[in-house]
Write an enzyme that holds these catalytic residues in place. Structure first.
Site, PDB file in Angstrom:
ATOM      1  N   THR A 101      22.706  51.350  50.325  1.00  0.00           N
ATOM      2  CA  THR A 101      21.411  50.703  50.051  1.00  0.00           C
ATOM      3  C   THR A 101      20.859  51.130  48.699  1.00  0.00           C
ATOM      4  OG1 THR A 101      20.422  52.497  51.331  1.00  0.00           O
ATOM      5  CG2 THR A 101      20.654  50.367  52.435  1.00  0.00           C
ATOM      6  N   LYS A 169      25.505  76.528  53.623  1.00  0.00           N
ATOM      7  CA  LYS A 169      25.924  77.847  54.137  1.00  0.00           C
ATOM      8  C   LYS A 169      26.857  78.521  53.135  1.00  0.00           C
ATOM      9  CE  LYS A 169      28.960  79.571  57.728  1.00  0.00           C
ATOM     10  NZ  LYS A 169      29.886  79.128  58.770  1.00  0.00           N
ATOM     11  N   TYR A 209      19.669  55.410  64.495  1.00  0.00           N
ATOM     12  CA  TYR A 209      18.882  56.090  63.458  1.00  0.00           C
ATOM     13  C   TYR A 209      18.053  57.221  64.070  1.00  0.00           C
ATOM     14  CZ  TYR A 209      15.504  56.494  59.576  1.00  0.00           C
ATOM     15  OH  TYR A 209      14.709  56.943  58.546  1.00  0.00           O
ATOM     16  N   HIS A 245      14.003  48.518  48.290  1.00  0.00           N
ATOM     17  CA  HIS A 245      15.017  47.470  48.298  1.00  0.00           C
ATOM     18  C   HIS A 245      14.350  46.135  48.634  1.00  0.00           C
ATOM     19  CE1 HIS A 245      18.711  45.361  49.038  1.00  0.00           C
ATOM     20  NE2 HIS A 245      19.404  46.431  48.679  1.00  0.00           N
TER      21      HIS A 245
HETATM   22  N1  NAD Z   1      11.306  55.066  53.274  1.00  0.00           N
HETATM   23  C1  NAD Z   1      10.734  55.469  54.369  1.00  0.00           C
HETATM   24  O1  NAD Z   1       9.706  54.917  54.772  1.00  0.00           O
HETATM   25  C2  NAD Z   1      11.308  56.616  55.160  1.00  0.00           C
HETATM   26  C3  NAD Z   1      10.645  57.011  56.324  1.00  0.00           C
HETATM   27  C4  NAD Z   1      11.172  58.049  57.062  1.00  0.00           C
HETATM   28  C5  NAD Z   1      12.311  58.696  56.644  1.00  0.00           C
HETATM   29  N2  NAD Z   1      12.929  58.296  55.506  1.00  0.00           N
HETATM   30  C6  NAD Z   1      14.173  59.002  55.139  1.00  0.00           C
HETATM   31  O2  NAD Z   1      14.183  59.260  53.758  1.00  0.00           O
HETATM   32  C7  NAD Z   1      15.516  59.110  53.245  1.00  0.00           C
HETATM   33  C8  NAD Z   1      15.512  58.143  52.080  1.00  0.00           C
HETATM   34  O3  NAD Z   1      15.024  56.885  52.515  1.00  0.00           O
HETATM   35  P1  NAD Z   1      14.861  55.652  51.524  1.00  0.00           P
HETATM   36  O4  NAD Z   1      13.683  54.887  51.964  1.00  0.00           O
HETATM   37  O5  NAD Z   1      14.956  56.126  50.135  1.00  0.00           O
HETATM   38  O6  NAD Z   1      16.140  54.806  51.929  1.00  0.00           O
HETATM   39  P2  NAD Z   1      17.229  54.135  50.997  1.00  0.00           P
HETATM   40  O7  NAD Z   1      18.068  53.305  51.899  1.00  0.00           O
HETATM   41  O8  NAD Z   1      16.591  53.473  49.827  1.00  0.00           O
HETATM   42  O9  NAD Z   1      18.024  55.375  50.468  1.00  0.00           O
HETATM   43  C9  NAD Z   1      19.080  55.973  51.168  1.00  0.00           C
HETATM   44  C10 NAD Z   1      20.164  56.325  50.169  1.00  0.00           C
HETATM   45  O10 NAD Z   1      21.231  56.963  50.853  1.00  0.00           O
HETATM   46  C11 NAD Z   1      22.453  56.358  50.448  1.00  0.00           C
HETATM   47  N3  NAD Z   1      23.395  56.519  51.552  1.00  0.00           N
HETATM   48  C12 NAD Z   1      23.349  55.957  52.778  1.00  0.00           C
HETATM   49  N4  NAD Z   1      24.392  56.356  53.518  1.00  0.00           N
HETATM   50  C13 NAD Z   1      25.108  57.216  52.738  1.00  0.00           C
HETATM   51  C14 NAD Z   1      26.299  57.963  52.928  1.00  0.00           C
HETATM   52  N5  NAD Z   1      26.977  57.910  54.078  1.00  0.00           N
HETATM   53  N6  NAD Z   1      26.746  58.728  51.909  1.00  0.00           N
HETATM   54  C15 NAD Z   1      26.092  58.779  50.738  1.00  0.00           C
HETATM   55  N7  NAD Z   1      24.956  58.083  50.493  1.00  0.00           N
HETATM   56  C16 NAD Z   1      24.472  57.321  51.493  1.00  0.00           C
HETATM   57  C17 NAD Z   1      22.096  54.924  50.159  1.00  0.00           C
HETATM   58  O11 NAD Z   1      23.018  54.256  49.325  1.00  0.00           O
HETATM   59  C18 NAD Z   1      20.751  55.092  49.481  1.00  0.00           C
HETATM   60  O12 NAD Z   1      20.869  55.330  48.107  1.00  0.00           O
HETATM   61  C19 NAD Z   1      16.375  58.652  54.409  1.00  0.00           C
HETATM   62  O13 NAD Z   1      17.055  59.750  54.944  1.00  0.00           O
HETATM   63  C20 NAD Z   1      15.389  58.133  55.412  1.00  0.00           C
HETATM   64  O14 NAD Z   1      15.837  58.283  56.725  1.00  0.00           O
HETATM   65  C21 NAD Z   1      12.459  57.268  54.763  1.00  0.00           C
END
Ligand code: NAD
Length: 393
Positions: A101, A169, A209, A245
């Site tokens: 993403t 670790k 998730y 996105h």
């Molecule tokens: N945006 C929100 O509202 C929100 C809320 C709660 C938690 N989070 C957490 O914050 C973090 C970032 O969220 P975001 O909104 O930036 O989402 P996002 O989808 O924009 O970013 C996630 C990133 O992780 C990368 N990614 C996904 N799977 C991967 C893998 N297996 N290996 C390497 N890279 C991988 C994607 O390419 C992307 O760049 C996430 O862990 C999400 O769970 C976000």
């Protein structure tokens, strides 16, 4: 007049006469000086790109205070803003991302900088790097994206977190997990304090998730108690801002994209359920404070300013000056009815609370989406169904 290469201003080669030609040594010295000045400039700021046209200056930290910091998922929405802050603060930053993403455009403005590295890597595979801190954000956050390949989402949260904990670790790095308010599921306690254990449907469409993040938290505390790994856990609530996105599929991006194009604003359910929304800069401040503070129990990071979805849709429509109609579609399975952060712990333990109002944040986000809509011509927002993320890297 001739330049240093002996090229005249009209482009023709000239022969130097012995009286006027700068000697070779002097020309080399000047070229070297220019080269060094260029390198110093490149090492002191971001480069303007279409996606990030403003320049971000970077400070030069003394070796003793400069950290090497890994950001997994650093090419994503939140990760790329965190990278901007860490770079501006003068740290060395390594981004790991598989671009599921995330977009290269989100970090392209740092590619030239000597403190920055970008590695295309999937966190479900192990990697060895020498780092001082790990912000572990890799995981798709939007329901249509994480539901597209639920098995992969589970692997990302479980194997990905194990791999990062193993790295932490081994190299004695402190690791922060980007957990989520989704671990509270459809909460029966409102607002949600960290002590609430949640109400998650373990076999529902969101479970890949929610449960993935729940077990990721469990693993963090197991590595802490068994291996003395220094851990931090941020439970992040809904966050919005530039670089979201365009096919995120959640209310902020969908309502803005629909409003900007004067298309129907789609609400799933009757719109009386509530959400709270925080601006991404506030979240980044919270993550950095949590990482560098002493508190190692989970901390909610969110803006408690609560809206019904109906009010939020109207607010966005008004701010966009749009003629969109609001239409109602059937409610989505397992969509929580209420979500609001209790941020007492964040205030007390890391001296954090949000400072950006939803209106201020929305103005910036609307500007960003105007650019995205203009560049794309038309954007058809993603609905609630699982979908592969669209768009260029
Ligand atoms: N945006 C929100 O509202 C929100 C809320 C709660 C938690 N989070 C957490 O914050 C973090 C970032 O969220 P975001 O909104 O930036 O989402 P996002 O989808 O924009 O970013 C996630 C990133 O992780 C990368 N990614 C996904 N799977 C991967 C893998 N297996 N290996 C390497 N890279 C991988 C994607 O390419 C992307 O760049 C996430 O862990 C999400 O769970 C976000």
């Amino acid at each position: 007049m001739s330049d240093l290469d002996g090229q005249s201003s009209n482009g023709h080669k000239q022969r130097w006469n012995s009286a006027s030609a700068p000697d070779d040594h002097e020309a080399k010295r000047i070229r070297l000086e220019r080269f060094v000045a260029d390198q110093q400039l490149l090492a002191s700021q971001s480069i303007p790109t279409p996606h990030t046209p403003h320049v971000i200056n970077t400070v030069r930290l003394p070796d003793a205070s400069r950290k090497k910091i890994l950001v997994t998922g650093g090419a994503g929405f939140v990760g790329s803003h965190l990278v901007d802050r860490l770079m501006a603060d003068g740290h060395e930053v390594v981004v790991l991302d598989n671009f599921f993403t995330g977009r290269k455009a989100n970090v392209e403005h740092w590619l030239h900088h000597p403190n920055f590295s970008l590695v295309r890597h999937d966190v479900t595979l192990p990697i060895l790097l020498e780092v001082d801190q790990i912000y572990h954000l890799a995981c798709p956050a939007s329901p249509p994206h994480y539901q597209y390949n639920p098995v992969k989402t589970i692997k990302t949260s479980t194997m990905g977190t194990i791999n990062m904990l193993g790295l932490a670790k081994r190299v004695k790095a402190r690791i922060l997990l980007a957990s989520t308010s989704e671990i509270y599921g459809d909460p029966t306690v409102h607002p949600q304090p960290e002590s609430y254990w949640g109400n998650v449907n373990t076999i529902g469409v969101r479970a890949c998730y929610d449960e993935g993040k729940r077990v990721a938290e469990t693993m963090m505390y197991a590595y802490k108690s068994q291996n003395n790994v220094e851990i931090r856990v941020a439970r992040i609530f809904n966050t919005f801002g530039p670089r979201m996105h365009p096919n995120d599929g959640r209310v902020v991006s969908n309502f803005i994209i629909q409003s900007l194009q004067n298309k129907d604003i789609t609400i799933y359910g009757d719109g009386t359920y509530t959400r709270s929304f925080q601006y991404v800069d506030d979240l980044v401040n919270g993550l950095i404070k949590l990482m560098n503070g002493n508190y190692d129990m989970p901390v909610n990071i969110g803006n408690p300013d609560e809206y019904t979805i109906n009010d939020f849709a109207t607010k966005i429509r008004d701010m966009c000056g749009s003629k969109s109609e609001i239409v109602y579609l059937p409610k989505v399975a397992d969509d929580p009815t209420q979500r609001k952060a209790d941020i007492t712990t964040a205030k007390r333990e890391i001296d954090w609370e949000p400072t950006v109002t939803v209106d201020e944040g929305l103005k910036k986000t609307i500007e960003y989406f105007k650019g995205e809509v203009e560049a794309a011509g038309e954007i058809i927002p993603t609905g609630p169904d699982a979908v592969k993320p669209k768009g260029g890297k």
